[in-house]
Write a protein that holds these residues in place. Structure first.
Motif, PDB file in Angstrom:
ATOM      1  N   LEU A   1      41.033  76.237  67.717  1.00 42.91           N
ATOM      2  CA  LEU A   1      40.558  77.091  66.636  1.00 42.91           C
ATOM      3  C   LEU A   1      40.884  78.545  66.968  1.00 42.91           C
ATOM      4  N   VAL A   2      41.658  79.183  66.099  1.00 43.28           N
ATOM      5  CA  VAL A   2      42.083  80.565  66.296  1.00 43.28           C
ATOM      6  C   VAL A   2      41.685  81.360  65.061  1.00 43.28           C
ATOM      7  N   VAL A   3      40.908  82.408  65.255  1.00 39.99           N
ATOM      8  CA  VAL A   3      40.472  83.289  64.179  1.00 39.99           C
ATOM      9  C   VAL A   3      41.396  84.502  64.156  1.00 39.99           C
ATOM     10  N   PRO A   4      41.884  84.916  62.982  1.00 41.49           N
ATOM     11  CA  PRO A   4      42.787  86.083  62.927  1.00 41.49           C
ATOM     12  C   PRO A   4      42.136  87.341  63.507  1.00 41.49           C
ATOM     13  N   LYS A   5      42.981  88.258  63.934  1.00 41.52           N
ATOM     14  CA  LYS A   5      42.475  89.485  64.554  1.00 41.52           C
ATOM     15  C   LYS A   5      41.769  90.384  63.544  1.00 41.52           C
ATOM     16  N   THR A   6      42.048  90.203  62.269  1.00 45.90           N
ATOM     17  CA  THR A   6      41.350  90.997  61.261  1.00 45.90           C
ATOM     18  C   THR A   6      39.930  90.512  60.993  1.00 45.90           C
ATOM     19  N   LYS A   7      39.523  89.423  61.639  1.00 46.79           N
ATOM     20  CA  LYS A   7      38.196  88.845  61.410  1.00 46.79           C
ATOM     21  C   LYS A   7      37.455  88.699  62.736  1.00 46.79           C
ATOM     22  N   ALA A   8      37.345  89.798  63.464  1.00 43.20           N
ATOM     23  CA  ALA A   8      36.653  89.748  64.753  1.00 43.20           C
ATOM     24  C   ALA A   8      35.177  89.405  64.570  1.00 43.20           C
ATOM     25  N   HIS A   9      34.561  89.905  63.498  1.00 42.68           N
ATOM     26  CA  HIS A   9      33.152  89.598  63.245  1.00 42.68           C
ATOM     27  C   HIS A   9      32.952  88.116  63.010  1.00 42.68           C
ATOM     28  N   LEU A  10      33.922  87.454  62.385  1.00 47.32           N
ATOM     29  CA  LEU A  10      33.817  86.026  62.135  1.00 47.32           C
ATOM     30  C   LEU A  10      33.895  85.240  63.437  1.00 47.32           C
ATOM     31  N   ALA A  11      34.731  85.664  64.357  1.00 44.72           N
ATOM     32  CA  ALA A  11      34.826  84.982  65.650  1.00 44.72           C
ATOM     33  C   ALA A  11      33.503  85.061  66.408  1.00 44.72           C
ATOM     34  N   HIS A  12      32.854  86.209  66.400  1.00 41.36           N
ATOM     35  CA  HIS A  12      31.564  86.334  67.090  1.00 41.36           C
ATOM     36  C   HIS A  12      30.478  85.537  66.370  1.00 41.36           C
ATOM     37  N   ALA A  13      30.548  85.432  65.039  1.00 42.87           N
ATOM     38  CA  ALA A  13      29.576  84.612  64.309  1.00 42.87           C
ATOM     39  C   ALA A  13      29.733  83.135  64.656  1.00 42.87           C
ATOM     40  N   ILE A  14      30.963  82.668  64.808  1.00 44.49           N
ATOM     41  CA  ILE A  14      31.186  81.277  65.212  1.00 44.49           C
ATOM     42  C   ILE A  14      30.682  81.044  66.630  1.00 44.49           C
ATOM     43  N   ALA A  15      30.867  82.029  67.500  1.00 45.48           N
ATOM     44  CA  ALA A  15      30.341  81.899  68.863  1.00 45.48           C
ATOM     45  C   ALA A  15      28.825  81.771  68.860  1.00 45.48           C
ATOM     46  N   ILE A  16      28.164  82.503  67.985  1.00 46.63           N
ATOM     47  CA  ILE A  16      26.702  82.386  67.877  1.00 46.63           C
ATOM     48  C   ILE A  16      26.317  80.996  67.377  1.00 46.63           C
ATOM     49  N   GLU A  17      27.092  80.449  66.444  1.00 49.03           N
ATOM     50  CA  GLU A  17      26.818  79.086  65.970  1.00 49.03           C
ATOM     51  C   GLU A  17      26.812  78.089  67.123  1.00 49.03           C
ATOM     52  N   TRP A  18      27.823  78.164  67.963  1.00 50.32           N
ATOM     53  CA  TRP A  18      27.917  77.223  69.074  1.00 50.32           C
ATOM     54  C   TRP A  18      26.884  77.511  70.155  1.00 50.32           C
ATOM     55  N   ASP A  19      26.482  78.742  70.285  1.00 49.32           N
ATOM     56  CA  ASP A  19      25.478  79.067  71.290  1.00 49.32           C
ATOM     57  C   ASP A  19      24.098  78.560  70.889  1.00 49.32           C
ATOM     58  N   LEU A  20      23.864  78.357  69.590  1.00 52.02           N
ATOM     59  CA  LEU A  20      22.575  77.854  69.111  1.00 52.02           C
ATOM     60  C   LEU A  20      22.467  76.338  69.183  1.00 52.02           C
ATOM     61  N   LEU A  21      23.563  75.633  69.429  1.00 58.38           N
ATOM     62  CA  LEU A  21      23.522  74.179  69.516  1.00 58.38           C
ATOM     63  C   LEU A  21      22.882  73.755  70.827  1.00 58.38           C
ATOM     64  N   THR A  22      22.129  72.681  70.772  1.00 62.74           N
ATOM     65  CA  THR A  22      21.471  72.148  71.964  1.00 62.74           C
ATOM     66  C   THR A  22      22.137  70.900  72.508  1.00 62.74           C
ATOM     67  N   SER A  23      23.056  70.296  71.760  1.00 66.19           N
ATOM     68  CA  SER A  23      23.763  69.103  72.225  1.00 66.19           C
ATOM     69  C   SER A  23      25.127  69.055  71.552  1.00 66.19           C
ATOM     70  N   ALA A  24      26.018  68.306  72.155  1.00 65.73           N
ATOM     71  CA  ALA A  24      27.357  68.163  71.574  1.00 65.73           C
ATOM     72  C   ALA A  24      27.335  67.320  70.312  1.00 65.73           C
ATOM     73  N   GLN A  25      26.316  66.496  70.154  1.00 67.75           N
ATOM     74  CA  GLN A  25      26.223  65.661  68.965  1.00 67.75           C
ATOM     75  C   GLN A  25      25.975  66.498  67.718  1.00 67.75           C
ATOM     76  N   GLN A  26      25.297  67.624  67.853  1.00 65.97           N
ATOM     77  CA  GLN A  26      25.054  68.482  66.699  1.00 65.97           C
ATOM     78  C   GLN A  26      26.340  69.097  66.169  1.00 65.97           C
ATOM     79  N   ALA A  27      27.346  69.229  67.010  1.00 60.89           N
ATOM     80  CA  ALA A  27      28.616  69.795  66.566  1.00 60.89           C
ATOM     81  C   ALA A  27      29.389  68.856  65.652  1.00 60.89           C
ATOM     82  N   LEU A  28      28.974  67.602  65.550  1.00 67.91           N
ATOM     83  CA  LEU A  28      29.640  66.646  64.665  1.00 67.91           C
ATOM     84  C   LEU A  28      29.147  66.757  63.226  1.00 67.91           C
TER      85      LEU A  28
END
Length: 403
Positions: free
Chosen positions: A123-150
């Motif tokens: 997954l590669v986010v364009p350089k013009t959307k740096a805020h979107l990349a950090h928002a996706i990182a927050i999404e994954w940081d809030l997960l408690t298990s790998a099953q939730q990512a499905l």
């Protein structure tokens, strides 16, 4: 004394005598002493029995408690079985989530491993959307298990970016199947758009219910609210991106079969969707699926996408997540206001709609470049402007004195 008199006297005497008592034979068994059994149970004696409650909520709580105890017992038995290992999806195998800048954009790293799309692409986010990349990182940081990512509803921005990357990658290879599938789905939503399904002119059930409750009849019925919301959005779209397009309600009055839009309308709207960039198309698809309305999704996309900055009305109130959610749930809010809201159903749906629309707003946005500062004016020019202002001020005061 005559014979009949004697017989009568004898009968009277016999009747007055008491009858002999009747005897009954009663059978019984021989009494025996009870044999006490030894006490083999451990622990305190059970408590006294209690009457069953008839309250519905208490019974539901008891059933949930029993179900939780049964599930806990199953988990304990499963963990005690030899050779049984817990699924790796039930635990979180990463500790840190961060954004890493690469040559063509940003990657979201789970420790040292990048997040990948369902097609196994990084997954590669364009350089013009740096805020979107950090928002996706927050999404994954809030997960408690790998099953939730499905589950896509837990990572809405990740799923939209993955969809956009798949669209761009397929079209780079000359494959437009994904775009055509999305176009076909969105045009089907236009045929049954929730914003174009209006209630009949008079709703006798609503009026009768208000009269039974002792309330006055509301000034606006459901049809008026639906019509006002639809006309405001259609008017904006007709003056910005679809000039001259005639959009008619698909359900109006007492008709059952939905009406169809004209061929010219379908052609113009489908052509506009076909020309959207990959990120705008993926965001529009998610907005339409969440709101069940192509018009609401398009209105939200136009308001927040940087691709349509030239038609955005900055001076007016912006059409945001709350406005889009309210426009797409008019009938549901009307019915829940009249009959009540179902717990763990309507409230969950309302929050989910806002979450999906929030991801739609964030994905198509890009980081605007900082404003270029103007060079400072030369001191001579600045002094000349000040003197000109003083001259105009003196002339104005002289004119006022003359008057």
């Amino acid at each position: 004394m005559s014979k009949p008199a004697v017989e009568s006297l004898c009968l009277r005497v016999l009747r007055s005598r008491p009858s002999p008592p009747q005897r009954r034979c009663i059978s019984h068994t021989r009494s025996a002493l009870a044999t006490a059994l030894p006490i083999t149970a451990a622990g305190p004696p059970p408590g006294p029995p209690e009457p069953a409650t008839s309250h519905y909520g208490s019974r539901v709580d008891q059933m949930r408690k029993k179900a939780a105890q049964i599930q806990q017992a199953k988990d304990i038995r499963a963990s005690q079985q030899p050779g049984n290992k817990a699924s790796p999806l039930r635990r979180r195998f990463w500790k840190d989530v961060h954004v890493q800048e690469v040559e063509n954009g940003y990657q979201i790293m789970l420790d040292s491993r990048p997040v990948r799309t369902p097609t196994k692409q990084i997954l590669v986010v364009p350089k013009t959307k740096a805020h979107l990349a950090h928002a996706i990182a927050i999404e994954w940081d809030l997960l408690t298990s790998a099953q939730q990512a499905l589950k896509n509803h837990r990572i809405p921005m990740t799923s939209i970016v993955s969809r956009a990357q798949d669209i761009a990658g397929a079209e780079a290879n000359g494959d437009t199947k994904i775009r055509q599938d999305i176009l076909r789905t969105l045009m089907r939503y236009l045929s049954t758009d929730t914003l174009l399904c209006w209630a009949p002119n008079s709703n006798s059930a609503d009026t009768r219910l208000e009269m039974e409750r002792g309330r006055e009849q509301p000034a606006h019925n459901l049809r008026d609210v639906q019509k006002d919301a639809a006309e405001a959005i259609i008017s904006y779209l007709n003056t910005t991106i679809w000039p001259g397009v005639d959009i008619v309600p698909v359900l109006d009055g007492d008709i059952i079969m939905p009406s169809k839009q004209s061929d010219v309308t379908n052609s113009i709207i489908s052509g506009w969707i076909t020309g959207l960039p990959a990120y705008e198309l993926a965001a529009l698809e998610r907005a339409v699926l969440a709101s069940k309305s192509l018009l609401v999704g398009t209105r939200l996309l136009i308001e927040w996408s940087e691709e349509f900055r030239d038609v955005q009305r900055v001076t007016e109130r912006r059409f945001g997540i709350e406005e889009a959610a309210l426009a797409s749930t008019i009938e549901v809010r009307w019915q829940t206001g009249m009959w009540g809201e179902v717990e763990d159903s309507h409230d969950v749906d309302n929050e989910d709609v806002r979450r999906q629309l929030g991801a739609t707003v964030l994905v198509p946005r890009t980081a605007r470049p900082p404003p270029v500062p103007h060079p400072p004016l030369p001191r001579e020019i600045h002094r000349a402007e000040v003197e000109a202002v003083d001259v105009r001020r003196d002339d104005g005061e002289q004119e006022q004195d003359a008057v």
